[in-house]
Design a protein around this motif. Structure first.
Motif, PDB file in Angstrom:
ATOM      1  N   LEU A 275       0.777  -1.405  -0.291  1.00 27.42           N
ATOM      2  CA  LEU A 275      -0.159  -0.052   0.050  1.00 27.42           C
ATOM      3  C   LEU A 275       0.906   1.136   0.100  1.00 27.42           C
ATOM      4  O   LEU A 275       0.449   2.409  -0.775  1.00 27.42           O
ATOM      5  N   SER A 276       2.042   1.291   0.877  1.00 28.83           N
ATOM      6  CA  SER A 276       2.471   2.412   0.724  1.00 28.83           C
ATOM      7  C   SER A 276       3.802   2.540  -0.399  1.00 28.83           C
ATOM      8  O   SER A 276       4.149   3.800  -0.507  1.00 28.83           O
ATOM      9  N   SER A 277       3.730   1.654  -1.280  1.00 28.75           N
ATOM     10  CA  SER A 277       4.520   1.913  -2.616  1.00 28.75           C
ATOM     11  C   SER A 277       3.523   2.667  -3.544  1.00 28.75           C
ATOM     12  O   SER A 277       3.934   3.051  -4.569  1.00 28.75           O
ATOM     13  N   HIS A 278       2.354   2.675  -3.241  1.00 25.66           N
ATOM     14  CA  HIS A 278       1.462   3.723  -4.009  1.00 25.66           C
ATOM     15  C   HIS A 278       1.742   5.052  -3.782  1.00 25.66           C
ATOM     16  O   HIS A 278       1.876   5.451  -2.541  1.00 25.66           O
ATOM     17  N   PRO A 279       1.931   5.995  -4.798  1.00 25.27           N
ATOM     18  CA  PRO A 279       2.205   7.351  -4.561  1.00 25.27           C
ATOM     19  C   PRO A 279       1.400   8.040  -3.787  1.00 25.27           C
ATOM     20  O   PRO A 279       1.798   9.315  -3.468  1.00 25.27           O
TER      21      PRO A 279
END
Length: 503
Positions: A275-279
């Motif tokens: 999820l935190s790889s999403h911009p």
């Protein structure tokens, strides 16, 4: 008491003496009167804004969960940092507590430079380097630590966790010798876990499990834990739900944080990294913000954050205020970051009802893993030793009983909160990464982004036991590990079958 009396006499004689006020505050804080001590140290800072005074002020602010104030104090301290090793180490520790691991590293480095013989300072540096992904640096720092103190148990435990050990490169002999020298208590626990982990890395599964079982049994015998304590909490959560469900929510916050919940060691860190790889998303890590918001709203004076009295009182609290308090606490970890964030404290599964009502726009994702792999993973992982929350994790049957109640509670939420919680299977995610990731993003109301498939390239710090694993691409090594230990898990299997848990 003598130190406090001495400090008080100095302050009485010299009320504008900053050092006397500071020493009085430290004495009071050490005696357990943290709020009073904080006020004294704040006065010392007003008289003389020294870096070491500010470092201790920030430490006490974090102890009292005043994270926003602590961040401001640290920012002020950066203009004139402490010139002593303890002050620099203290600043690093406060940054770490606030989730700012990269900011902690320079302070830990300076503490080590000023006091190279202090093993604790060296450990803090090694741990911080691991959190930010500098594995080589962490390994070098851990080895330097053990050169200073060969029996520093936390150093052995950290070093074993940094890499998968090989026949050509491991620390088994050194760990065996250190375990022989360990004087009991937490040292034997930490070194025992490290040795079990390295034996398992080398493919010696039975020897590894035998060491792990002996280590856990030794520690479990020292704990006053009974499962009845946790069972009472589960009962209370289900009992108060009708009151929580019917309560009016005043001025509900419209923010939409993403909660990643579940039993520990079931893939919560993996999903957080995806999820935190999403911009559009950043990770706030494992926050205690929701437990503390409920505790504060309940007004209970018990020493534990979660207990029956707190659950009962929280059910009649202002849910809107709980949501706003949660966000205020969570946002102190944001710094300059904007947008949506994840909170991956697994234990929030017990607060799912409060989350759903207090934060109506929040998204909730619960990780599910094979029941026996969940039990085994909890048994194999050493959680925070001082936390009573994880006391169930040192005995296979305690974990099994805990899992059954977790499973029952998730079934309860499934019926009470239809559509609010996505239950994501770890094995499904491993087998079908893109398909399950698309479903995950859709549930969280996020557009598709290819970066989520390359979660292992995410450079954000990781401060959980899964740090090494989530820096690798998706792998299947952890699926069905329980089968190698079917014999020792036989009582758990029988218990699950009797309780209707499909295996």
């Amino acid at each position: 008491m003598a130190a406090e009396q001495l400090g008080a006499s100095v302050v009485a004689a010299f009320p504008e003496d900053a050092e006397g006020r500071f020493l009085l505050g430290m004495a009071r804080a050490e005696a357990g009167r943290v709020s009073v001590g904080l006020a004294d140290i704040a006065q010392a800072v007003e008289i003389d804004p020294r870096g070491d005074y500010r470092a201790q002020l920030a430490r006490l602010q974090v102890m009292l969960r005043q994270d926003g104030a602590a961040a401001q104090t640290l920012a002020a301290a950066e203009r004139a940092p402490p010139d002593d090793a303890l002050g620099r180490d203290t600043m690093g520790c406060v940054y770490a507590r606030l989730g700012e691991h990269a900011a902690s590293v320079p302070h830990f480095r300076e503490a080590v430079r000023l006091a190279p013989g202090n093993a604790s300072f060296r450990y803090n540096l090694a741990a911080a380097l691991n959190f930010i992904g500098d594995i080589d640096g962490a390994e070098a720092a851990a080895e330097a630590l053990l050169a200073v103190d060969p029996d520093y148990a936390r150093g052995h435990h950290l070093l074993a966790s940094l890499r998968k050990q090989t026949a050509a490169s491991n620390h088994v002999k050194r760990l065996e010798a250190a375990l022989e020298r360990a004087d009991g208590g937490d040292a034997r626990l930490l070194i025992g876990y490290a040795l079990a982990k390295e034996l398992d890395d080398l493919g010696e599964q039975q020897a590894a499990f035998a060491r792990l079982a002996a280590t856990n049994a030794e520690h479990r015998a020292r704990l006053p834990y009974t499962f009845a304590r946790d069972a009472a909490n589960f009962d209370a959560i289900e009992r108060v739900w009708p009151r929580v469900a019917a309560a009016t929510v005043n001025r509900a916050a419209q923010d939409s944080p993403i909660f990643v919940i579940g039993m520990p060691r079931t893939g919560t860190t993996l999903v957080d990294r995806i999820l935190s790889s999403h911009p559009a998303v950043w990770s706030a890590g494992e926050l205690q913000a929701m437990p503390l918001a409920v505790k504060m709203a309940s007004g209970t004076r018990s020493r534990t954050v979660l207990d029956v009295d707190t659950i009962e009182a929280g059910a009649t609290a202002d849910l809107g205020a709980i949501g706003r308090d949660y966000l205020a606490r969570a946002r102190t970890h944001a710094g300059a970051r904007q947008g949506r964030f994840t909170d991956k404290f697994p234990g929030n599964f017990q607060y799912a009802g409060f989350i759903a009502r207090a934060l109506p726009q929040a998204r909730i994702v619960c990780l599910r893993r094979h029941p026996l792999d969940t039990v085994l993973a909890n048994f194999r992982n050493l959680f925070a030793i001082s936390s009573r929350y994880y006391d169930y994790s040192y005995d296979l049957m305690d974990i099994a009983r805990y899992y059954v109640r977790f499973d029952r509670l998730m079934a309860f939420w499934r019926e009470a909160l239809p559509g609010r919680i996505l239950e994501l299977g770890y094995e499904d995610l491993v087998a079908n990464q893109e398909g399950e990731t698309r479903a995950l993003l859709a549930h969280c109301d996020l557009p598709w982004d290819e970066a989520c498939l390359d979660f292992h390239r995410n450079t954000a710090p990781v401060s959980t036991p899964s740090a090494a694993q989530v820096r690798r691409p998706m792998y299947k090594d952890a699926v069905a590990r329980w089968k190698a230990h079917r014999d020792v898990l036989a009582p758990v299997i029988a218990y699950f079958e009797a309780e209707g848990i499909a295996i």
